[in-house]
Design a protein around this motif. Structure first.
Motif, PDB file in Angstrom:
ATOM      1  N   TYR A   1       0.848  -1.189   0.000  1.00 48.99           N
ATOM      2  CA  TYR A   1       0.000   0.000   0.000  1.00 48.99           C
ATOM      3  C   TYR A   1       0.885   1.241   0.000  1.00 48.99           C
ATOM      4  O   TYR A   1       2.061   1.190   0.345  1.00 48.99           O
ATOM      5  N   ARG A   2       0.322   2.370  -0.414  1.00 50.37           N
ATOM      6  CA  ARG A   2       1.053   3.646  -0.507  1.00 50.37           C
ATOM      7  C   ARG A   2       2.380   3.451  -1.244  1.00 50.37           C
ATOM      8  O   ARG A   2       2.376   3.029  -2.396  1.00 50.37           O
ATOM      9  N   GLU A   3       3.506   3.760  -0.582  1.00 49.72           N
ATOM     10  CA  GLU A   3       4.791   3.657  -1.271  1.00 49.72           C
ATOM     11  C   GLU A   3       5.364   2.248  -1.273  1.00 49.72           C
ATOM     12  O   GLU A   3       6.443   2.008  -1.823  1.00 49.72           O
TER      13      GLU A   3
ATOM     14  N   TYR B   1       5.355  -1.814  -2.261  1.00 42.48           N
ATOM     15  CA  TYR B   1       4.847  -2.755  -3.263  1.00 42.48           C
ATOM     16  C   TYR B   1       5.658  -4.047  -3.210  1.00 42.48           C
ATOM     17  O   TYR B   1       6.131  -4.567  -4.210  1.00 42.48           O
TER      18      TYR B   1
ATOM     19  N   GLU C   1       7.208  -4.803   8.907  1.00 41.37           N
ATOM     20  CA  GLU C   1       5.751  -4.701   8.903  1.00 41.37           C
ATOM     21  C   GLU C   1       5.074  -5.630   9.901  1.00 41.37           C
ATOM     22  O   GLU C   1       3.945  -5.372  10.341  1.00 41.37           O
TER      23      GLU C   1
ATOM     24  N   THR D   1       8.493   9.169   7.788  1.00 44.05           N
ATOM     25  CA  THR D   1       7.571  10.226   7.395  1.00 44.05           C
ATOM     26  C   THR D   1       7.237  11.045   8.637  1.00 44.05           C
ATOM     27  O   THR D   1       7.552  10.641   9.760  1.00 44.05           O
TER      28      THR D   1
ATOM     29  N   LYS E   1       5.959   9.554  12.160  1.00 43.55           N
ATOM     30  CA  LYS E   1       6.095   8.096  12.199  1.00 43.55           C
ATOM     31  C   LYS E   1       6.942   7.628  13.371  1.00 43.55           C
ATOM     32  O   LYS E   1       6.701   6.560  13.939  1.00 43.55           O
TER      33      LYS E   1
END
Length: 250
Positions: free
Chosen positions: A13-15, A17, A64, A93, A96
């Motif tokens: 998701y988002r940045e 993959y 993750e 970010t 974060k």
């Protein structure tokens, strides 16, 4: 003995993959792989158990994994792991870092364990993502050590982990043992990899800070908050007792 712990949950998701190039360790069929010419255990259910140090049981998860509702380290802790480690390539970010602290503090507290987190540093990627080299060590919800973020030099953080305290707290916490019973199937699937821990031969000074007044915070703001709570807890308890109806007599 060596062992390899794969990543269980791949962000896509988002940045991120990762599912374009990798497969989750949860889908692994083989329990062993060939590594450096030797056949070694493979899986996200490995605990590295130091046979010569009571309570030294290490579990490793990847990035993750700790951001999920039920991280693999949760099952490992219920199976006896006291040291939970996370090797992460989590980019940075705004805001974060604070969330990382909350995650590690919460996971170490819920699992009654030490949680050691190490993120990738500057120069990790050629993309436009940024990395801050954040590293944290928590013990049962308490921060013991934290690395300097965005440092342009190598770092190593260390802390003293009280394994005996963790084991005793787990014995007292009845809900911890009840949770292990509820997750019996996953807990029984955990594999233990024995090894011998080699302690430094030279004397290692104690790094742990021992508070002179452990129940009175040194920070004035935190001390005022404790006093506020202590007063209102007693006031509320006394008020509730005075409003309670008198016990009936038979």
């Amino acid at each position: 003995m060596l062992g390899l712990a794969p990543k269980s949950y791949l962000p896509n998701y988002r940045e991120f993959y990762e599912k374009r190039q990798f497969t989750s360790g949860r889908d692994a069929v083989s329990r062993e792989v060939i590594f450096l010419g030797a056949r070694v255990p493979f899986g996200n259910n490995l605990i590295f158990d130091a046979e010569n140090v009571e309570g030294f049981r290490l579990h490793v998860e990847i990035c993750e994994d700790v951001w999920t509702p039920i991280p693999p380290s949760t099952y490992a802790a219920l199976a006896g792991a006291t040291l939970l480690a996370n090797l992460s390539a989590s980019n940075i970010t705004i805001g974060k870092a604070a969330y990382r602290r909350d995650l590690c503090a919460s996971q170490s507290g819920k699992c009654i364990a030490a949680y050691m987190y190490s993120a990738a540093g500057p120069g990790e990627s050629t993309t436009d993502l940024a990395w801050d080299g954040h590293a944290l060590i928590y013990e049962n919800g308490e921060l013991l050590a934290e690395a300097e973020r965005f440092a342009n030099h190598e770092q190593m953080i260390t802390a003293d982990i009280d394994l005996e305290r963790l084991l005793q707290d787990r014995m007292r916490m009845t809900s911890f043992n009840d949770s292990a019973t509820d997750c019996r199937e996953r807990v029984q699937a955990i594999r233990r990899i024995p090894f011998e821990f080699r302690a430094p031969e030279e004397a290692v000074p104690l790094r742990r800070k021992i508070a002179r007044f452990p129940y009175v915070p040194g920070n004035p703001r935190e001390r005022d908050e404790r006093c506020y709570e202590a007063y209102n807890i007693q006031y509320t308890a006394c008020s509730s007792a005075s409003r309670a109806p008198a016990p009936s007599r038979l």
